[in-house]
Design a protein around this motif. Sequence first.
Motif, PDB file in Angstrom:
ATOM      1  N   GLY A 124       0.784  -1.230   0.000  1.00 44.82           N
ATOM      2  CA  GLY A 124       0.000   0.000   0.000  1.00 44.82           C
ATOM      3  C   GLY A 124       0.810   1.270   0.000  1.00 44.82           C
ATOM      4  O   GLY A 124       0.245   2.369  -0.100  1.00 44.82           O
ATOM      5  N   ASP A 125       2.119   1.167   0.111  1.00 47.24           N
ATOM      6  CA  ASP A 125       2.963   2.355   0.090  1.00 47.24           C
ATOM      7  C   ASP A 125       2.924   2.985  -1.306  1.00 47.24           C
ATOM      8  O   ASP A 125       2.886   2.272  -2.311  1.00 47.24           O
ATOM      9  N   PRO A 126       2.933   4.319  -1.398  1.00 41.75           N
ATOM     10  CA  PRO A 126       2.896   4.966  -2.717  1.00 41.75           C
ATOM     11  C   PRO A 126       4.018   4.525  -3.651  1.00 41.75           C
ATOM     12  O   PRO A 126       3.854   4.536  -4.869  1.00 41.75           O
ATOM     13  N   ARG A 127       5.142   4.103  -3.093  1.00 44.28           N
ATOM     14  CA  ARG A 127       6.272   3.671  -3.921  1.00 44.28           C
ATOM     15  C   ARG A 127       6.049   2.309  -4.572  1.00 44.28           C
ATOM     16  O   ARG A 127       6.851   1.868  -5.385  1.00 44.28           O
ATOM     17  N   LEU A 128       4.930   1.661  -4.215  1.00 42.75           N
ATOM     18  CA  LEU A 128       4.570   0.401  -4.851  1.00 42.75           C
ATOM     19  C   LEU A 128       3.345   0.547  -5.759  1.00 42.75           C
ATOM     20  O   LEU A 128       2.836  -0.430  -6.294  1.00 42.75           O
ATOM     21  N   MET A 129       2.898   1.766  -5.947  1.00 45.39           N
ATOM     22  CA  MET A 129       1.745   2.014  -6.809  1.00 45.39           C
ATOM     23  C   MET A 129       2.193   2.262  -8.240  1.00 45.39           C
ATOM     24  O   MET A 129       3.219   2.888  -8.491  1.00 45.39           O
ATOM     25  N   GLY A 189      -1.185  -0.369  -4.674  1.00 44.48           N
ATOM     26  CA  GLY A 189       0.131  -0.792  -4.213  1.00 44.48           C
ATOM     27  C   GLY A 189       0.101  -2.122  -3.491  1.00 44.48           C
ATOM     28  O   GLY A 189       1.006  -2.435  -2.703  1.00 44.48           O
ATOM     29  N   ARG A 190      -0.920  -2.922  -3.771  1.00 46.24           N
ATOM     30  CA  ARG A 190      -1.086  -4.204  -3.079  1.00 46.24           C
ATOM     31  C   ARG A 190      -1.207  -5.392  -4.028  1.00 46.24           C
ATOM     32  O   ARG A 190      -1.397  -6.527  -3.592  1.00 46.24           O
ATOM     33  N   ASN A 191      -1.104  -5.136  -5.317  1.00 42.49           N
ATOM     34  CA  ASN A 191      -1.237  -6.207  -6.301  1.00 42.49           C
ATOM     35  C   ASN A 191      -0.123  -6.096  -7.325  1.00 42.49           C
ATOM     36  O   ASN A 191       0.287  -4.992  -7.711  1.00 42.49           O
ATOM     37  N   ASN A 205       7.884   2.792 -10.316  1.00 41.79           N
ATOM     38  CA  ASN A 205       7.672   2.020  -9.094  1.00 41.79           C
ATOM     39  C   ASN A 205       7.595   0.515  -9.320  1.00 41.79           C
ATOM     40  O   ASN A 205       7.560  -0.246  -8.353  1.00 41.79           O
ATOM     41  N   GLU A 206       7.525   0.078 -10.561  1.00 43.73           N
ATOM     42  CA  GLU A 206       7.352  -1.353 -10.808  1.00 43.73           C
ATOM     43  C   GLU A 206       8.494  -2.177 -10.232  1.00 43.73           C
ATOM     44  O   GLU A 206       8.280  -3.251  -9.654  1.00 43.73           O
ATOM     45  N   ALA A 207       9.716  -1.696 -10.358  1.00 44.54           N
ATOM     46  CA  ALA A 207      10.856  -2.455  -9.828  1.00 44.54           C
ATOM     47  C   ALA A 207      10.793  -2.595  -8.317  1.00 44.54           C
ATOM     48  O   ALA A 207      11.345  -3.556  -7.751  1.00 44.54           O
ATOM     49  N   ASN A 208      10.130  -1.641  -7.639  1.00 43.67           N
ATOM     50  CA  ASN A 208      10.004  -1.719  -6.179  1.00 43.67           C
ATOM     51  C   ASN A 208       9.094  -2.856  -5.735  1.00 43.67           C
ATOM     52  O   ASN A 208       9.029  -3.172  -4.547  1.00 43.67           O
ATOM     53  N   LYS A 242       3.704 -11.861  -1.794  1.00 47.49           N
ATOM     54  CA  LYS A 242       5.055 -11.343  -1.603  1.00 47.49           C
ATOM     55  C   LYS A 242       5.145 -10.745  -0.199  1.00 47.49           C
ATOM     56  O   LYS A 242       4.414  -9.811   0.135  1.00 47.49           O
ATOM     57  N   ARG A 243       6.040 -11.302   0.621  1.00 44.26           N
ATOM     58  CA  ARG A 243       6.177 -10.912   2.018  1.00 44.26           C
ATOM     59  C   ARG A 243       7.246  -9.827   2.146  1.00 44.26           C
ATOM     60  O   ARG A 243       8.432 -10.104   2.267  1.00 44.26           O
ATOM     61  N   THR A 244       6.817  -8.565   2.137  1.00 43.90           N
ATOM     62  CA  THR A 244       7.774  -7.457   2.094  1.00 43.90           C
ATOM     63  C   THR A 244       8.523  -7.278   3.402  1.00 43.90           C
ATOM     64  O   THR A 244       9.597  -6.668   3.432  1.00 43.90           O
ATOM     65  N   ALA A 245       7.998  -7.801   4.516  1.00 46.47           N
ATOM     66  CA  ALA A 245       8.672  -7.638   5.807  1.00 46.47           C
ATOM     67  C   ALA A 245      10.025  -8.342   5.834  1.00 46.47           C
ATOM     68  O   ALA A 245      10.899  -7.981   6.626  1.00 46.47           O
ATOM     69  N   LEU A 246      10.213  -9.351   4.974  1.00 51.01           N
ATOM     70  CA  LEU A 246      11.481 -10.069   4.919  1.00 51.01           C
ATOM     71  C   LEU A 246      12.541  -9.319   4.116  1.00 51.01           C
ATOM     72  O   LEU A 246      13.651  -9.811   3.940  1.00 51.01           O
ATOM     73  N   GLY A 247      12.187  -8.139   3.649  1.00 55.14           N
ATOM     74  CA  GLY A 247      13.164  -7.273   3.002  1.00 55.14           C
ATOM     75  C   GLY A 247      13.183  -7.389   1.494  1.00 55.14           C
ATOM     76  O   GLY A 247      12.806  -8.403   0.919  1.00 55.14           O
TER      77      GLY A 247
END
Length: 637
Positions: A217-222, A229-231, A298-301, A320-325
């Motif tokens: 949901g972060d703007p950098r993933l939109m 930013g969630r799909n 932002n696609e590469a993010n 995709k589990r973003t908390a793992l970095g």
Amino acid sequence: MIDTKEDIISNFSGNPTFDEVVEERISRRGFLGGVIGTAGLVAGAGAVGSLMNAVPAEAARRGKLGFTGIPTSTADTVTVPEGYSAEVLIAWGDPVSNGPAFKQDGSNTAAEQAQQWGMHNDGFVYFPISGSTRGLIAQNNEYIDPVLLFTDGDAVWDQEKTNKGLAAHGVSVIEVAQRRRRKGRRIVSEWRVVRPSRYARRITGATPMTLAGPAAGDPRLMTSVDATGRNVFGTLNNCAMGFTPWGTYLACEENFNGYFVRGSGTQSVLERRYGISAGSGYKFHVTDKRFRVEEEPNEANRFGYVVEIDPFRPSSTPIKRTALGRLKHEGAWVQEARDGRIVVYTGDDEQFEYIYRWVSRLPWQVARRRGVSPLDDGILYVAKFNANGSGEWLPLVPSNPALAAWTAADIAINTRGAADAVGATKMDRPEWIDTFPKSLTAIATLTNNSRRGTGSNPGVDKANPRTPNPYGHVIRWWYQKDWTEGTFLWDIFALCGDPEVLAHNSTIIGDKYGSPDGIYVAPSGRLWIQTDVSSSTVDTGAYAGFGNNQMLCADPVTRETRRFLVGPKGCEVTGVFVTPDEKSMFVGIQHPGEAPSGSIDPANPKQYSSWPDGDAGGRPRSSLVVITKDDGGQIGS
């Protein structure tokens, strides 16, 4: 795409390198000739006891390995010891269930490839259904070679080639079963792919997925096609892997940067840190704007994460589990702590990058009962190795003073930058990680560093080139009470190279090898090590006499190492897993026939290898091989 990890450096921080730590350790203890011995590194500076006494008791009782090591080889085949059989289970292009057959001229369509075993298989897991005789295999399909995937290579590019290239990436899930039959006086085991299978599945570079964790949901993933930013569509360049106690598969996105191209405009700091530039190993950007950074910045993010897949629910959506970095993940090995929390280890496979650890906040069973993923709720750490043989895990959280200006989303998206800021140790290309559960010991491969410079721009100082670690090494660290401790002790299990050549300073006890990559601890405690010497280096220069890439078995107590398998020409041996009874072993053979330099002529795809189909085939094919012992015993016994 030829592996170029050896030539990429994007870490320009002033953090200490592992080479410097080792050199200081040698200087402090005055090791003769610079050879680092296990006893020397374990002793001193607060180390208690010896790791040699901390390996599984069953392995200590077993002692010597039970097979005769085989010689090096340059043959275009899979070679195993006498008394063993190795057969191809499935190869690139074979249907995973009911699907089209592989066409040896490379003329399968994108739609057909989406129903077939993907290209260049890498890490995988065997999930039992009926113990050691029936199960699922989920395996990564890391990348593509356009010269083999298409009839005419990639000189002319169109949308169909983009579609087929994406379809050949991702993860393949198959159902496999064993049957026993009499062959003469022997009872032999044969494995087959179950077709059709309700579990069989292809996950590709175009499969819909969701994003979870602090970056979701972060703007950098939109992007223009996903305002939430969630799909995201697809997973790319999955290398090693992991699996969870609750039965899911973890695919790990590695060299995702090679798919994105900045054709104009200024490279951002984040793009530079992750190696996204005007160059690319692929041409997807020609027809798909999401790979053109100036149009979709932002696609590469949305790539560079660990992807969780449920192999038993073929209609489930990967996450995709973003908390793992976000990094070039080389695996995500899960170890359960004594209190039920999970610890996940992952390496960032590039020169001078880091080793990470994730610790869940809650015991995994408690978290799942509460509807919380243990992969979303916890703390990510990065490793710092000290010259006195100790180490510490540095938390990547906003409460860390070094990250006071960072948010959790900042850390999830720019994990490398956060690790730079806290002072982590720059490693020699961290590869696979595994654990010895009973001894609180982790073991990892550092494949090599091809060069090193000085100052704030390592690897670029041409006036002071050095090759401190051309063969790589295997390291290990351990804890005193539990996997969640913030500090650890470490040593070097093996400096690689040729132990018979003094100049190599190798500490291997047994057969020579270099560029260790895949590593796997079998239930019995046997340690399996796979190599990834680059095609341009195989059996030449510093690696002359090493032969093709190989897999070895090591005794974790004595460190005795014996060569068990040698792969065909131009291949990497990558991915290994055994059935619970250890009587069947699956091994991945990737990119046989890869060109030692330049590229293969599309008119002559078998220029360097014809494995596995030989004269009857039209091109070499990455494959999954199954190995059994002729007497029905455990592999390696």
